[in-house]
Each structure stands twice: as C-alpha cells, then as structure tokens.
Design a protein around this motif. Structure first.
Motif, PDB file in Angstrom:
ATOM      1  N   GLN A 141      13.367   7.292   3.815  1.00 13.79           N
ATOM      2  CA  GLN A 141      12.817   8.728   4.046  1.00 13.79           C
ATOM      3  C   GLN A 141      11.295   8.756   3.596  1.00 13.79           C
ATOM      4  N   ALA A 142      10.600   9.138   4.839  1.00 14.08           N
ATOM      5  CA  ALA A 142       9.354   9.229   4.541  1.00 14.08           C
ATOM      6  C   ALA A 142       9.019  10.702   4.260  1.00 14.08           C
ATOM      7  N   PRO A 143       7.800  11.101   3.511  1.00 17.06           N
ATOM      8  CA  PRO A 143       7.461  12.664   3.437  1.00 17.06           C
ATOM      9  C   PRO A 143       7.555  13.495   4.543  1.00 17.06           C
ATOM     10  N   GLU A 144       8.395  14.433   4.294  1.00 17.95           N
ATOM     11  CA  GLU A 144       8.454  15.537   5.513  1.00 17.95           C
ATOM     12  C   GLU A 144       9.102  14.934   6.720  1.00 17.95           C
ATOM     13  N   GLY A 193      10.903  -2.168  -4.832  1.00 21.16           N
ATOM     14  CA  GLY A 193       9.852  -1.450  -4.245  1.00 21.16           C
ATOM     15  C   GLY A 193       8.449  -1.709  -4.795  1.00 21.16           C
ATOM     16  N   GLY A 194       7.399  -1.309  -4.104  1.00 21.34           N
ATOM     17  CA  GLY A 194       6.250  -1.173  -4.782  1.00 21.34           C
ATOM     18  C   GLY A 194       4.993  -1.055  -3.932  1.00 21.34           C
ATOM     19  N   LEU A 195       3.665  -1.254  -4.232  1.00 20.57           N
ATOM     20  CA  LEU A 195       2.517  -1.198  -3.421  1.00 20.57           C
ATOM     21  C   LEU A 195       2.261  -2.745  -2.715  1.00 20.57           C
ATOM     22  N   VAL A 196       2.162  -2.429  -1.391  1.00 20.89           N
ATOM     23  CA  VAL A 196       1.682  -3.835  -0.677  1.00 20.89           C
ATOM     24  C   VAL A 196       0.845  -3.374   0.395  1.00 20.89           C
ATOM     25  N   THR A 225       5.886   3.099   4.962  1.00 19.66           N
ATOM     26  CA  THR A 225       5.743   3.934   3.817  1.00 19.66           C
ATOM     27  C   THR A 225       7.017   4.984   3.745  1.00 19.66           C
ATOM     28  N   ALA A 226       7.868   4.758   2.853  1.00 20.22           N
ATOM     29  CA  ALA A 226       8.895   5.637   2.489  1.00 20.22           C
ATOM     30  C   ALA A 226       9.554   5.237   1.158  1.00 20.22           C
ATOM     31  N   VAL A 259       8.252   2.442  -1.528  1.00 21.52           N
ATOM     32  CA  VAL A 259       7.583   1.424  -0.809  1.00 21.52           C
ATOM     33  C   VAL A 259       6.451   2.094  -0.257  1.00 21.52           C
ATOM     34  N   THR A 260       5.332   1.614  -0.863  1.00 20.91           N
ATOM     35  CA  THR A 260       4.174   2.056  -0.179  1.00 20.91           C
ATOM     36  C   THR A 260       3.208   0.935   0.548  1.00 20.91           C
ATOM     37  N   VAL A 261       2.890   1.280   1.731  1.00 20.84           N
ATOM     38  CA  VAL A 261       2.148   0.099   2.285  1.00 20.84           C
ATOM     39  C   VAL A 261       0.593   0.845   2.774  1.00 20.84           C
ATOM     40  N   SER A 262      -0.300   0.022   1.956  1.00 19.25           N
ATOM     41  CA  SER A 262      -1.772   0.739   1.944  1.00 19.25           C
ATOM     42  C   SER A 262      -2.782  -0.384   1.530  1.00 19.25           C
TER      43      SER A 262
END
Length: 115
Positions: free
Chosen positions: A39-42, A9-12, A90-91, A111-114
């Motif tokens: 699982q994404a937040p909330e 995982g990571g930032l992409v 992102t999750a 995994v963060t997509v930003s």
C-alpha cells in the motif's frame, strides 16, 4: 489463530534489491494461500504475489520478472525477493494468510526506493 511478522524492508536505491520475510506462528490449515500486498500513500492496497499451499505462485503484472515469492516450510516463512526496484515500488508491504475461514495480516514493513 495465525500470527504474521514481516521484516526486511528498508531504503534502497533504484535498481537495487531487497528480500522481505514473513514468519508465521500458530497452526495453519492444509489448504491456504499466503500473499504479499503493498500500500503506497493515498493508494489502495494491492496484491503483489501469492503462494498457495500447493506451491503454485502468482504475480501482479507489476511484479512479474522482478519479484519472486518463495517459502521455507520448515521455518514457516514466506519470502519476497525484489529485484530491479523502482521508485514506484515504494510502499508498506504486508503479508497475508488466508485459508477460507481465517484471514490474518502482518503489521507491515516499509520499503522505500529512492536515490
């Protein structure tokens, strides 16, 4: 008992790619399924892709055409290749093993997509 460890995982940035890995240790049965969930937040945890002991794969609609699940039997590793990533991907991504009598989860990888 089966133990799972995810990584990759990571930032992409949007449009980018990541490959997740899930290494299984312990004895697996002849018939099993391994899956990637997220699982994404909330939000509730959802199934993204599965691979059966036969090699048959299945995908959630959100993953079709962008994600590919595969495995290396010798290394007892399942992969999730994710292309054309979107912010909504992102999750925390979890690996799961199930053989009908046992179900095991890994600890998850973020995994963060930003941009």
């Amino acid at each position: 008992q089966v133990h799972l460890v995810e990584s990759g995982g990571g930032l992409v940035q949007p449009g980018g790619s990541l490959r997740l890995s899930c290494v299984a240790s312990g004895s697996t049965r002849a018939f099993y399924v391994m899956g990637w969930h997220r699982q994404a937040p909330e939000k509730q945890r959802e199934l993204v892709a599965s691979i059966f002991s036969s090699g048959i794969t299945s995908y959630a609609d959100s993953a079709k055409g962008r994600f590919t699940i595969s495995r290396d039997l010798a290394k007892k590793t399942v992969f999730l290749q994710m292309n054309s990533l979107k912010p909504e991907d992102t999750a925390v991504y979890f690996c799961r093993y199930s053989d009908g009598s046992l179900a095991t989860w890994g600890q998850g990888t973020q995994v963060t997509v930003s941009s």
